[in-house]
Design an enzyme around this catalytic site. Structure first.
Site, short mmCIF file in Angstrom:
data_model
loop_
_atom_site.label_atom_id
_atom_site.label_comp_id
_atom_site.label_asym_id
_atom_site.label_seq_id
_atom_site.Cartn_x
_atom_site.Cartn_y
_atom_site.Cartn_z
N GLU A 1 9.43 -7.53 1.65
CA GLU A 1 9.58 -7.73 0.21
C GLU A 1 10.13 -6.50 -0.48
O GLU A 1 9.85 -5.38 -0.08
CB GLU A 1 8.21 -8.01 -0.41
CG GLU A 1 7.53 -9.22 0.14
CD GLU A 1 6.14 -9.39 -0.43
OE1 GLU A 1 5.40 -10.22 0.06
OE2 GLU A 1 5.80 -8.67 -1.39
N CYS B 1 11.47 -1.08 -5.60
CA CYS B 1 10.35 -0.75 -4.73
C CYS B 1 10.62 -1.41 -3.39
O CYS B 1 10.79 -2.63 -3.33
CB CYS B 1 9.07 -1.28 -5.38
SG CYS B 1 7.63 -1.09 -4.34
N CYS C 1 1.48 -3.71 7.99
CA CYS C 1 0.94 -2.35 7.86
C CYS C 1 -0.28 -2.22 8.76
O CYS C 1 -1.00 -3.18 8.99
CB CYS C 1 0.54 -2.09 6.41
SG CYS C 1 0.09 -0.38 6.07
N CYS D 1 -6.13 -1.18 4.12
CA CYS D 1 -6.90 -0.90 2.91
C CYS D 1 -7.51 -2.22 2.44
O CYS D 1 -6.85 -3.26 2.47
CB CYS D 1 -6.00 -0.31 1.83
SG CYS D 1 -5.19 1.22 2.36
N CYS E 1 -5.66 -4.50 -0.25
CA CYS E 1 -4.21 -4.69 -0.14
C CYS E 1 -3.85 -5.96 0.63
O CYS E 1 -4.42 -6.25 1.69
CB CYS E 1 -3.59 -3.48 0.54
SG CYS E 1 -1.82 -3.61 0.77
N CYS F 1 2.59 -5.86 -3.91
CA CYS F 1 2.63 -5.65 -2.48
C CYS F 1 2.11 -6.76 -1.54
O CYS F 1 0.93 -7.08 -1.56
CB CYS F 1 1.76 -4.41 -2.28
SG CYS F 1 2.02 -3.53 -0.81
N1 SAH Z 1 1.23 2.60 2.23
C1 SAH Z 1 1.69 3.27 1.07
C2 SAH Z 1 2.68 2.50 0.25
C3 SAH Z 1 2.51 1.03 0.12
S1 SAH Z 1 1.20 0.42 -0.88
C4 SAH Z 1 0.51 3.69 0.22
O1 SAH Z 1 -0.63 3.41 0.58
O2 SAH Z 1 0.71 4.36 -0.78
C5 SAH Z 1 1.77 0.67 -2.51
C6 SAH Z 1 0.68 0.99 -3.52
O3 SAH Z 1 0.02 -0.22 -3.93
C7 SAH Z 1 -0.40 1.89 -3.00
O4 SAH Z 1 -0.80 2.80 -4.00
C8 SAH Z 1 -1.51 0.90 -2.72
O5 SAH Z 1 -2.76 1.53 -2.61
C9 SAH Z 1 -1.36 -0.04 -3.89
N2 SAH Z 1 -2.01 -1.33 -3.75
C10 SAH Z 1 -2.15 -2.10 -2.67
N3 SAH Z 1 -2.84 -3.23 -2.96
C11 SAH Z 1 -3.11 -3.17 -4.28
C12 SAH Z 1 -3.80 -4.04 -5.18
N4 SAH Z 1 -4.35 -5.19 -4.77
N5 SAH Z 1 -3.88 -3.65 -6.47
C13 SAH Z 1 -3.35 -2.49 -6.90
N6 SAH Z 1 -2.69 -1.63 -6.09
C14 SAH Z 1 -2.59 -1.96 -4.80
#
Ligand code: SAH
Length: 352
Positions: free
Chosen positions: A96, A109, A116, A120, A123, A337
């Site tokens: 995406e 973006c 991944c 997390c 995410c 994301c």
């Molecule tokens: N892996 C990298 C980049 C991809 S994630 C990272 O961790 O930074 C992009 C951003 O979106 C990161 O800050 C991540 O923590 C955030 N993110 C992921 N899921 C999210 C959600 N449900 N709500 C808000 N931010 C989120």
């Protein structure tokens, strides 16, 4: 650069010097490589489009190489002008990208991996597992394909889509070299941001390269107790080790670091969290970006209310830390994301 991890057919991942060498081996003079490089930078998808090359050369290039692109499988346009693409790669995988319009220009973006490994808990990307790294050409192709489709120059790039950029470090470095190359797309490194969940060894390496890009750290918690619960990477490198690397980064590059903080109701949004966060960020050239957490099915998390977020901002600011609340763009098209790929794949497999 090391060519060790390159697929020898993937011509668009080659830097200009590498392309000069490769075409030199085919008996071409140096300026030919420049011509091919410019075509590839413009996002052509077939050698037949390289109209200033001889038919014979186009033929021998197409026997030896492929031009790896990204084909839009889906496109959603939000009421606020945000555009979300689901791109299909040469082997059928999907990633995406999201284009956002700001007063300072058009920003995209982009993704660096299919899926991944970081997992997390909030995410969507991690929920679908990990398939593979993207090549430099595939990272680049997202920018080119969106720009060609919209007929618009993209001025800013954010490596904040699917995947962990520092977990695909060699290809990301190669991408950075390609997109900033003056003979190619010539994007300013100052217009590129890279977001990481905190792979500390790579942050030190990146600092020593002294690139002018903006580093974003997905912190999301003021301490190890909360961060280890939501971000497994914290068990490998804890908050103190991460912030030590950040201090080194800001000292070495003189660049301000952006800290991402997704506000999750009752998890990390209490007053004491703001106070603890402010005290831990002391001595770092920092800016905090607060984001109301996006709802992702299955996480059980709720976003903090507006009042709570405002209170969090004022505590941070009263303690000397600058903070802003990220404007939500594209909320009507699932622009965060991993959500589109997840829904699309789910649909394909007949899941609910
Ligand atoms: N892996 C990298 C980049 C991809 S994630 C990272 O961790 O930074 C992009 C951003 O979106 C990161 O800050 C991540 O923590 C955030 N993110 C992921 N899921 C999210 C959600 N449900 N709500 C808000 N931010 C989120």
């Amino acid at each position: 650069m090391s060519t060790e991890f390159l697929d020898p057919r993937d011509i668009k991942s080659l830097t200009l010097p590498e392309l000069q060498q490769a075409l030199g081996e085919l008996g071409c003079p140096k300026f030919r490589a420049g011509q091919v490089f410019r075509w590839l930078s413009r996002g052509v998808t077939d050698f037949s489009q390289m109209s200033d090359l001889s038919k014979d050369l186009r033929e021998s290039l197409s026997q030896r190489y492929q031009i790896r692109g990204a084909q839009a499988a889906r496109k959603q346009v939000s009421k606020d002008g945000t555009v979300k693409y689901l791109f299909q790669l040469y082997d059928g995988e999907f990633v995406e990208s999201v284009v956002m319009r700001y007063h300072h220009g058009t920003s995209i973006c982009i993704s660096t991996q299919v899926g991944c490994k970081m997992n997390c808990s909030f995410c969507a990307t991690g929920k679908s597992g990990f398939s593979r790294d993207l090549s430099a050409s595939e990272i680049l192709s997202q920018v080119q394909a969106a720009s060609l489709d919209l007929g618009e120059r993209i001025s800013h790039v954010v490596l904040m889509g699917m995947g962990e950029p520092l977990d695909n470090y060699q290809n990301v470095l190669r991408f950075l070299e390609l997109i900033t190359c003056p003979q190619g797309m010539d994007l300013s490194m100052r217009h590129i941001s890279l977001s990481t969940c905190g792979l500390v060894d790579k942050i030190y390496d990146l600092a020593d390269r002294k690139l002018q890009l903006t580093l974003s750290i997905s912190l999301h918690a003021p301490n190890d107790e909360i961060r280890s619960r939501t971000m497994p990477v914290n068990k490998r490198w804890n908050v103190e080790e991460l912030l030590k690397a950040c201090r080194y980064y800001s000292r070495t590059t003189s660049r301000r670091i952006s800290f991402e903080y997704a506000m999750i109701a009752g998890v990390n949004d209490m007053d004491w969290c703001a106070r603890e966060l402010a005290s831990r960020l002391k001595g770092i050239l920092a800016h905090v970006n607060l984001i109301p957490v996006n709802d992702v099915t299955g996480t059980g998390y709720r976003k903090s209310g507006t009042g709570r977020i405002q209170r969090f901002v004022s505590i941070l600011e009263s303690l000397g830390v600058t903070a802003t609340v990220r404007r939500t763009l594209g909320s009507d098209i699932d622009a965060s994301c991993g959500q589109l790929r997840r829904n699309y794949k789910g649909g394909d497999q007949g899941e609910s």
